[in-house]
Design a protein around this motif. Structure first.
Motif, mmCIF file in Angstrom:
data_model
loop_
_atom_site.group_PDB
_atom_site.id
_atom_site.type_symbol
_atom_site.label_atom_id
_atom_site.label_comp_id
_atom_site.label_asym_id
_atom_site.label_seq_id
_atom_site.Cartn_x
_atom_site.Cartn_y
_atom_site.Cartn_z
ATOM 1 N N PHE A 88 -35.495 -10.632 -9.927
ATOM 2 C CA PHE A 88 -35.772 -11.704 -10.654
ATOM 3 C C PHE A 88 -35.463 -11.282 -12.166
ATOM 4 O O PHE A 88 -35.907 -10.321 -12.672
ATOM 5 N N VAL A 89 -34.392 -12.041 -12.786
ATOM 6 C CA VAL A 89 -34.032 -11.552 -14.065
ATOM 7 C C VAL A 89 -34.438 -12.985 -15.147
ATOM 8 O O VAL A 89 -34.330 -13.898 -14.918
ATOM 9 N N SER A 133 -39.439 -18.291 -17.240
ATOM 10 C CA SER A 133 -38.552 -18.619 -16.243
ATOM 11 C C SER A 133 -37.468 -17.552 -15.765
ATOM 12 O O SER A 133 -37.343 -16.551 -16.625
ATOM 13 N N TYR A 134 -37.235 -17.345 -14.368
ATOM 14 C CA TYR A 134 -36.338 -16.324 -13.855
ATOM 15 C C TYR A 134 -35.105 -16.970 -13.209
ATOM 16 O O TYR A 134 -35.135 -17.996 -12.728
ATOM 17 N N VAL A 135 -33.977 -16.164 -13.384
ATOM 18 C CA VAL A 135 -32.837 -16.371 -12.472
ATOM 19 C C VAL A 135 -33.151 -15.454 -11.223
ATOM 20 O O VAL A 135 -33.604 -14.120 -11.333
ATOM 21 N N VAL A 136 -33.153 -16.130 -9.943
ATOM 22 C CA VAL A 136 -33.314 -15.143 -8.945
ATOM 23 C C VAL A 136 -31.885 -14.858 -8.473
ATOM 24 O O VAL A 136 -31.080 -15.582 -7.946
ATOM 25 N N GLU A 137 -31.921 -13.346 -8.311
ATOM 26 C CA GLU A 137 -30.491 -12.927 -7.805
ATOM 27 C C GLU A 137 -30.897 -12.228 -6.332
ATOM 28 O O GLU A 137 -31.762 -11.248 -6.183
ATOM 29 N N ILE A 138 -30.121 -12.452 -5.340
ATOM 30 C CA ILE A 138 -30.015 -12.163 -4.018
ATOM 31 C C ILE A 138 -28.783 -11.523 -3.875
ATOM 32 O O ILE A 138 -27.791 -12.090 -4.065
ATOM 33 N N THR A 139 -29.091 -10.315 -3.605
ATOM 34 C CA THR A 139 -27.889 -9.271 -3.217
ATOM 35 C C THR A 139 -27.693 -8.836 -1.942
ATOM 36 O O THR A 139 -28.794 -8.469 -1.266
ATOM 37 N N ILE A 140 -26.401 -9.264 -1.395
ATOM 38 C CA ILE A 140 -26.403 -8.940 0.167
ATOM 39 C C ILE A 140 -25.590 -7.659 0.292
ATOM 40 O O ILE A 140 -24.305 -7.613 -0.364
ATOM 41 N N ALA A 141 -26.010 -6.657 1.006
ATOM 42 C CA ALA A 141 -25.391 -5.303 1.100
ATOM 43 C C ALA A 141 -23.793 -5.684 1.899
ATOM 44 O O ALA A 141 -23.693 -6.397 2.832
ATOM 45 N N PRO A 142 -22.997 -4.846 1.344
ATOM 46 C CA PRO A 142 -21.516 -4.995 2.279
ATOM 47 C C PRO A 142 -21.921 -4.394 3.386
ATOM 48 O O PRO A 142 -22.540 -3.630 3.768
ATOM 49 N N PHE A 143 -20.752 -5.080 4.512
ATOM 50 C CA PHE A 143 -20.805 -4.442 5.729
ATOM 51 C C PHE A 143 -20.444 -3.167 5.889
ATOM 52 O O PHE A 143 -19.487 -2.671 5.121
ATOM 53 N N GLN A 144 -21.135 -2.341 6.389
ATOM 54 C CA GLN A 144 -20.920 -0.866 6.764
ATOM 55 C C GLN A 144 -20.215 -0.597 8.225
ATOM 56 O O GLN A 144 -20.887 -0.583 9.133
ATOM 57 N N ARG A 145 -19.032 -0.542 7.949
ATOM 58 C CA ARG A 145 -18.083 -0.329 9.288
ATOM 59 C C ARG A 145 -18.453 1.183 10.105
ATOM 60 O O ARG A 145 -18.336 2.114 9.541
ATOM 61 N N ASP A 146 -18.724 1.051 11.158
ATOM 62 C CA ASP A 146 -18.838 2.234 12.142
ATOM 63 C C ASP A 146 -17.809 2.017 13.370
ATOM 64 O O ASP A 146 -18.043 1.435 14.179
ATOM 65 N N GLU A 147 -16.491 2.526 13.344
ATOM 66 C CA GLU A 147 -15.470 2.729 14.476
ATOM 67 C C GLU A 147 -16.060 3.166 15.726
ATOM 68 O O GLU A 147 -15.382 2.739 16.768
#
Length: 179
Positions: free
Chosen positions: A32-33, A83-97
């Motif tokens: 929350f910012v 008041s806030y801006v809601v920031e939702i951060t989705i983690a990048p995909f972690q590839r495992d071969e």
């Protein structure tokens, strides 16, 4: 604070309970910012009661929750509400071969049957045809080298068996063929 709690619960409910497979808590972050309306504006402290924070929120409805009514009452009584801006951060995909399931990004399905994939720093909705094409391409990309290696190994084993049969054939009667 109550509405911030509500937002966190609603996002958790959505991502962890209504997606298949569930989005793990480690894969997203909610922040929350505070909104600053103008320079020099007075910061409004969050006022809340710990006991009240444990109260259950109403989710999955278009109706209002008790925390919405609390905010309305505060505003009507002249109590500032931050008041806030809601920031939702989705983690990048972690590839495992090493494992097909983790070699490619996961396709998530929502409760309405729509499919999404994490791609190019965003979440992209997929059509059924796109899922089929992508799955076929990924399977070929991942399994083709494994299949080719297995074919070479099989050919080598077949060659050895043939040689062993030849040795066995010539070994009868005391004659041994040296390889």
């Amino acid at each position: 604070q109550y509405q911030k709690d509500h937002v966190v619960l609603a996002i958790k409910d959505l991502l962890e309970d209504r997606y298949n497979p569930p989005v793990k808590r480690s894969q997203y972050r909610v922040e929350f910012v505070p909104v600053v309306f103008h320079e020099g504006s007075v910061e409004i402290p969050d006022m809340y009661d710990d006991e009240e924070r444990r109260r259950a929120h109403t989710l999955r409805t278009y109706g209002r929750c008790w925390c919405d009514y609390d905010k309305i009452a505060r505003r009507r009584n002249g109590i500032g509400v931050r008041s806030y801006v809601v920031e939702i951060t989705i983690a990048p995909f972690q590839r495992d071969e090493r494992n097909f399931r983790t070699a490619y990004p996961t396709i998530y399905e929502d409760e309405e049957g729509r499919s999404y994939i994490r791609c190019m720093s965003s979440c992209v909705q997929l059509t059924p045809d796109a899922i089929i094409d992508m799955t076929e391409r990924q399977a070929q990309e991942y399994f083709y080298p494994i299949i080719e290696k297995a074919k070479k190994k099989l050919a080598e084993l077949e060659r050895r068996v043939k040689e062993a049969e030849e040795v066995k054939k010539y070994d009868k009667g005391g004659k041994t063929k040296m390889l």
